[in-house]
Scaffold this motif. Structure first.
Motif, mmCIF file in Angstrom:
data_model
loop_
_atom_site.group_PDB
_atom_site.id
_atom_site.type_symbol
_atom_site.label_atom_id
_atom_site.label_comp_id
_atom_site.label_asym_id
_atom_site.label_seq_id
_atom_site.Cartn_x
_atom_site.Cartn_y
_atom_site.Cartn_z
ATOM 1 N N UNK A 126 0.835 -1.207 0.000
ATOM 2 C CA UNK A 126 0.000 0.000 0.000
ATOM 3 C C UNK A 126 0.872 1.261 0.000
ATOM 4 N N UNK A 127 1.983 1.231 0.751
ATOM 5 C CA UNK A 127 2.884 2.387 0.792
ATOM 6 C C UNK A 127 3.427 2.684 -0.607
ATOM 7 N N UNK A 128 3.776 1.636 -1.330
ATOM 8 C CA UNK A 128 4.314 1.819 -2.685
ATOM 9 C C UNK A 128 3.202 2.273 -3.638
ATOM 10 N N UNK A 129 2.032 1.658 -3.523
ATOM 11 C CA UNK A 129 0.903 2.038 -4.385
ATOM 12 C C UNK A 129 0.528 3.509 -4.197
ATOM 13 N N UNK A 130 0.624 3.981 -2.956
ATOM 14 C CA UNK A 130 0.274 5.375 -2.669
ATOM 15 C C UNK A 130 1.416 6.335 -3.004
ATOM 16 N N UNK A 131 2.552 5.818 -3.447
ATOM 17 C CA UNK A 131 3.690 6.664 -3.802
ATOM 18 C C UNK A 131 4.452 7.187 -2.597
ATOM 19 N N UNK A 132 4.256 6.569 -1.433
ATOM 20 C CA UNK A 132 4.942 7.031 -0.217
ATOM 21 C C UNK A 132 6.341 6.417 -0.110
ATOM 22 N N UNK A 133 6.527 5.296 -0.792
ATOM 23 C CA UNK A 133 7.843 4.652 -0.812
ATOM 24 C C UNK A 133 8.042 4.048 -2.198
ATOM 25 N N UNK A 134 9.303 3.927 -2.586
ATOM 26 C CA UNK A 134 9.630 3.263 -3.853
ATOM 27 C C UNK A 134 10.661 2.196 -3.517
#
Ligand code: ADE
Length: 213
Positions: free
Chosen positions: A13-21
């Motif tokens: 979810x963090x990656x999907x939301x662009x909060x982490x890559x």
């Protein structure tokens, strides 16, 4: 080894939301030999194979050509012990590289010249750095603002204030005759906060007295 943990729950979810890559790189893609071999026999005739410097250097150089990195971390049982304060400070960095290798089996020049920090997740030896890298990744990503729903909850984790977290309960208030502590049902906020603190202290004293030293 990385696909499943990175593709479910909070990390996904963090990656999907662009909060982490998070990018996973295969060192074999950076080899120059026809069999895409990343290891070779050791000089001096010890047992076991040693991961060579060339693909590791090529991979790190290619990544550095794309962006600046704050740290190049090597996961190893003889590194600095990972803990919550270290997770907090690493989570503030913009970009990091985490190298997973085999602690005895990696050309030492990698550690001497390419690595800026060596981290251990504990005093035991795993077969490689992949699981440790996932532990560090998980601990860092969940601290990024917006990643876990309730902003409070990362701060009230065990270890954030050097105390273990107090117990939590949910409905039903009674199950099989086992009751939730009355204080939590009282609606008295100040008393509940005091109870939580006392519980945290009691659990820490009993289970992890070293944290209070
Ligand atoms: N690689 C193998 N064991 C390890 C550990 N305990 N911590 C970090 N990296 C490792």
């Amino acid at each position: 080894m990385f696909e499943s943990p990175l593709n479910c729950s909070i990390l996904k979810r963090a990656c999907d939301k662009g909060l982490a890559e998070i990018h996973v790189h295969n060192l074999r893609d950076y080899t120059l030999n026809k069999h895409r071999k990343v290891d070779d026999y050791p000089f001096g005739g010890e047992a076991g194979m040693v991961m060579g410097i060339q693909p590791i250097d090529a991979c790190i150089s290619a990544l550095k050509a794309e962006r600046d990195y704050d740290e190049v971390i090597f996961m190893t049982p003889d590194g600095e012990r990972f803990d919550q304060p270290m997770a907090n400070s690493l989570s503030l960095l913009d970009n990091i590289i985490i190298l997973c290798g085999h602690y005895k089996g990696i050309d030492y020049r990698v550690r001497e010249h390419l690595i800026t920090r060596e981290i251990s997740i504990g005093d035991y030896v795993l077969t490689g750095g992949e699981l440790p890298a996932l532990c560090v990744t998980d601990a860092l990503v969940r601290l990024i603002p917006g990643v876990i729903g309730d902003e409070q909850s990362a701060l009230s984790d065990s270890f954030q204030d050097n105390l273990l977290a107090p117990p939590v309960y949910t409905r039903p208030a009674e199950y099989n005759g086992w009751r939730v502590p009355d204080i939590l049902l009282s609606g008295h906020e100040a008393k509940i906060a005091e109870w939580r603190y006392d519980q945290a202290m009691e659990r820490t004293r009993r289970l992890r007295p070293d944290l209070l030293e």
